[in-house]
Design a protein around this motif. Structure first.
Motif, PDB file in Angstrom:
ATOM      1  N   PRO A  13       0.375  -4.124   8.065  1.00 17.31           N
ATOM      2  CA  PRO A  13      -0.746  -4.115   7.112  1.00 17.31           C
ATOM      3  C   PRO A  13      -1.348  -2.719   6.945  1.00 17.31           C
ATOM      4  CG  PRO A  13      -0.987  -5.933   8.671  1.00 17.31           C
ATOM      5  CD  PRO A  13       0.159  -5.090   9.139  1.00 17.31           C
ATOM      6  N   ALA A  14      -1.385  -1.941   8.004  1.00 18.53           N
ATOM      7  CA  ALA A  14      -1.946  -0.582   7.899  1.00 18.53           C
ATOM      8  C   ALA A  14      -1.093   0.280   6.974  1.00 18.53           C
ATOM      9  CB  ALA A  14      -2.038   0.064   9.286  1.00 18.53           C
ATOM     10  N   ARG A  15       0.216   0.154   7.064  1.00 15.94           N
ATOM     11  CA  ARG A  15       1.093   0.954   6.196  1.00 15.94           C
ATOM     12  C   ARG A  15       1.003   0.485   4.750  1.00 15.94           C
ATOM     13  NH1 ARG A  15       4.248   1.144  11.163  1.00 15.94           N
ATOM     14  NH2 ARG A  15       5.520  -0.643  10.605  1.00 15.94           N
ATOM     15  N   ARG A  16       0.865  -0.828   4.544  1.00 17.90           N
ATOM     16  CA  ARG A  16       0.686  -1.317   3.172  1.00 17.90           C
ATOM     17  C   ARG A  16      -0.621  -0.792   2.590  1.00 17.90           C
ATOM     18  NH1 ARG A  16       2.538  -6.112   5.629  1.00 17.90           N
ATOM     19  NH2 ARG A  16       0.469  -7.064   5.457  1.00 17.90           N
ATOM     20  N   GLU A  17      -1.669  -0.727   3.417  1.00 18.45           N
ATOM     21  CA  GLU A  17      -2.948  -0.194   2.951  1.00 18.45           C
ATOM     22  C   GLU A  17      -2.833   1.298   2.639  1.00 18.45           C
ATOM     23  OE1 GLU A  17      -7.028   0.021   1.871  1.00 18.45           O
ATOM     24  OE2 GLU A  17      -5.510  -1.540   1.838  1.00 18.45           O
ATOM     25  N   LEU A  18      -2.106   2.047   3.439  1.00 13.52           N
ATOM     26  CA  LEU A  18      -1.881   3.463   3.136  1.00 13.52           C
ATOM     27  C   LEU A  18      -1.201   3.622   1.782  1.00 13.52           C
ATOM     28  CD1 LEU A  18      -0.789   4.746   6.646  1.00 13.52           C
ATOM     29  CD2 LEU A  18      -2.735   5.620   5.325  1.00 13.52           C
ATOM     30  N   LEU A  19      -0.196   2.804   1.520  1.00 13.20           N
ATOM     31  CA  LEU A  19       0.489   2.869   0.224  1.00 13.20           C
ATOM     32  C   LEU A  19      -0.459   2.521  -0.915  1.00 13.20           C
ATOM     33  CD1 LEU A  19       3.966   1.292   1.031  1.00 13.20           C
ATOM     34  CD2 LEU A  19       3.407   3.708   0.707  1.00 13.20           C
ATOM     35  N   ARG A  20      -1.310   1.502  -0.704  1.00 16.80           N
ATOM     36  CA  ARG A  20      -2.267   1.124  -1.742  1.00 16.80           C
ATOM     37  C   ARG A  20      -3.234   2.265  -2.038  1.00 16.80           C
ATOM     38  NH1 ARG A  20      -7.102   0.147  -2.751  1.00 16.80           N
ATOM     39  NH2 ARG A  20      -7.812   0.287  -0.596  1.00 16.80           N
ATOM     40  N   LEU A  21      -3.714   2.933  -0.986  1.00 13.58           N
ATOM     41  CA  LEU A  21      -4.621   4.065  -1.182  1.00 13.58           C
ATOM     42  C   LEU A  21      -3.946   5.180  -1.976  1.00 13.58           C
ATOM     43  CD1 LEU A  21      -6.287   4.213   2.351  1.00 13.58           C
ATOM     44  CD2 LEU A  21      -7.418   3.637   0.186  1.00 13.58           C
ATOM     45  N   LEU A  22      -2.701   5.463  -1.638  1.00  7.70           N
ATOM     46  CA  LEU A  22      -1.976   6.518  -2.357  1.00  7.70           C
ATOM     47  C   LEU A  22      -1.707   6.111  -3.808  1.00  7.70           C
ATOM     48  CD1 LEU A  22       0.439   7.644   0.477  1.00  7.70           C
ATOM     49  CD2 LEU A  22      -1.543   8.890  -0.412  1.00  7.70           C
ATOM     50  N   PRO A  42      -4.030  10.236  15.255  1.00  9.06           N
ATOM     51  CA  PRO A  42      -2.599  10.212  15.605  1.00  9.06           C
ATOM     52  C   PRO A  42      -1.915   8.888  15.257  1.00  9.06           C
ATOM     53  CG  PRO A  42      -3.849  11.228  17.377  1.00  9.06           C
ATOM     54  CD  PRO A  42      -4.853  10.649  16.406  1.00  9.06           C
ATOM     55  N   SER A  43      -2.654   7.778  15.357  1.00  5.04           N
ATOM     56  CA  SER A  43      -2.061   6.491  14.985  1.00  5.04           C
ATOM     57  C   SER A  43      -1.768   6.437  13.487  1.00  5.04           C
ATOM     58  CB  SER A  43      -2.992   5.337  15.366  1.00  5.04           C
ATOM     59  OG  SER A  43      -3.106   5.244  16.762  1.00  5.04           O
ATOM     60  N   VAL A  44      -2.715   6.921  12.680  1.00  4.33           N
ATOM     61  CA  VAL A  44      -2.486   6.965  11.229  1.00  4.33           C
ATOM     62  C   VAL A  44      -1.310   7.888  10.928  1.00  4.33           C
ATOM     63  CG1 VAL A  44      -3.481   7.623   8.998  1.00  4.33           C
ATOM     64  CG2 VAL A  44      -4.867   6.366  10.661  1.00  4.33           C
ATOM     65  N   SER A  45      -1.231   9.010  11.623  1.00  6.22           N
ATOM     66  CA  SER A  45      -0.111   9.946  11.432  1.00  6.22           C
ATOM     67  C   SER A  45       1.220   9.280  11.754  1.00  6.22           C
ATOM     68  CB  SER A  45      -0.299  11.197  12.291  1.00  6.22           C
ATOM     69  OG  SER A  45      -1.389  11.943  11.822  1.00  6.22           O
ATOM     70  N   GLU A  46       1.240   8.441  12.779  1.00  3.87           N
ATOM     71  CA  GLU A  46       2.478   7.730  13.126  1.00  3.87           C
ATOM     72  C   GLU A  46       2.854   6.748  12.014  1.00  3.87           C
ATOM     73  OE1 GLU A  46       5.901   6.863  14.975  1.00  3.87           O
ATOM     74  OE2 GLU A  46       4.514   8.454  15.568  1.00  3.87           O
ATOM     75  N   HIS A  47       1.888   6.065  11.449  1.00  3.78           N
ATOM     76  CA  HIS A  47       2.168   5.161  10.323  1.00  3.78           C
ATOM     77  C   HIS A  47       2.701   5.952   9.127  1.00  3.78           C
ATOM     78  CE1 HIS A  47       0.789   1.370  11.930  1.00  3.78           C
ATOM     79  NE2 HIS A  47      -0.374   1.891  12.289  1.00  3.78           N
ATOM     80  N   LEU A  48       2.122   7.105   8.865  1.00  9.11           N
ATOM     81  CA  LEU A  48       2.604   7.944   7.761  1.00  9.11           C
ATOM     82  C   LEU A  48       4.029   8.423   8.017  1.00  9.11           C
ATOM     83  CD1 LEU A  48      -0.672   9.927   7.063  1.00  9.11           C
ATOM     84  CD2 LEU A  48       0.483   8.387   5.453  1.00  9.11           C
ATOM     85  N   LYS A  49       4.350   8.708   9.275  1.00  9.59           N
ATOM     86  CA  LYS A  49       5.715   9.130   9.617  1.00  9.59           C
ATOM     87  C   LYS A  49       6.713   8.008   9.331  1.00  9.59           C
ATOM     88  CE  LYS A  49       8.577  10.734  13.485  1.00  9.59           C
ATOM     89  NZ  LYS A  49       9.701   9.940  13.066  1.00  9.59           N
ATOM     90  N   VAL A  50       6.341   6.781   9.679  1.00 11.73           N
ATOM     91  CA  VAL A  50       7.226   5.640   9.403  1.00 11.73           C
ATOM     92  C   VAL A  50       7.441   5.502   7.893  1.00 11.73           C
ATOM     93  CG1 VAL A  50       7.439   3.118   9.543  1.00 11.73           C
ATOM     94  CG2 VAL A  50       6.634   4.417  11.534  1.00 11.73           C
ATOM     95  N   LEU A  51       6.362   5.629   7.133  1.00 10.33           N
ATOM     96  CA  LEU A  51       6.487   5.547   5.675  1.00 10.33           C
ATOM     97  C   LEU A  51       7.334   6.685   5.118  1.00 10.33           C
ATOM     98  CD1 LEU A  51       2.806   4.565   4.787  1.00 10.33           C
ATOM     99  CD2 LEU A  51       4.834   3.100   4.611  1.00 10.33           C
ATOM    100  N   ARG A  52       7.170   7.875   5.679  1.00 10.00           N
ATOM    101  CA  ARG A  52       7.962   9.032   5.240  1.00 10.00           C
ATOM    102  C   ARG A  52       9.435   8.812   5.574  1.00 10.00           C
ATOM    103  NH1 ARG A  52       6.289  13.184   8.510  1.00 10.00           N
ATOM    104  NH2 ARG A  52       8.208  12.966   9.662  1.00 10.00           N
ATOM    105  N   ASP A  53       9.715   8.334   6.787  1.00 11.87           N
ATOM    106  CA  ASP A  53      11.104   8.094   7.197  1.00 11.87           C
ATOM    107  C   ASP A  53      11.775   7.023   6.341  1.00 11.87           C
ATOM    108  OD1 ASP A  53      10.752  10.010   9.147  1.00 11.87           O
ATOM    109  OD2 ASP A  53      10.582   8.572  10.805  1.00 11.87           O
TER     110      ASP A  53
END
Length: 113
Positions: A13-22, A42-53
């Motif tokens: 859900p956190a990664r889906r929310e990051l995508l929605r914000l973007l 750092p936790s948000v950065s890890e979620h962004l890394k997963v989305l980037r990967d």
């Protein structure tokens, strides 16, 4: 990236929310994104890394900041994969509506029709 990587990235859900914000607010620095969450930076950065990967976001460095933007291409590939299932469920729901309408017609006495 494979569809499996994209689905795995979207499972959070956190990664889906990051995508929605973007999507809603456009590209922005990681720090601004992190401010929107009740978790460590750092936790948000890890979620962004997963989305980037998974190819769902792109990262650009500007000085010491990392800016992220949505990359929609992997989502288009998922849409293409999901389309036959959408058609399946649309047909099933249409059949259910027809069945319910027929059942309703059977319950109405002839003189009321």
């Amino acid at each position: 990236m494979t569809a499996d990587h994209v689905f795995a990235a979207l499972a959070s859900p956190a990664r889906r929310e990051l995508l929605r914000l973007l999507l809603d607010e456009g590209a922005q620095p990681a720090g601004r994104l992190a401010e929107r969450f009740d978790m460590s930076r750092p936790s948000v950065s890890e979620h962004l890394k997963v989305l980037r990967d998974a190819g769902l976001v792109a990262e650009t460095r500007r000085g010491r900041e990392r800016h992220y933007r949505l990359e929609a291409e992997p989502l288009m590939e998922l849409r293409d994969w999901l389309t036959p299932y959408e058609r399946f469920w649309r047909e099933r729901l249409t059949a259910l509506t027809t069945l319910l309408d027929d059942m309703e017609d059977d319950d109405v006495p002839r003189e009321d029709r």
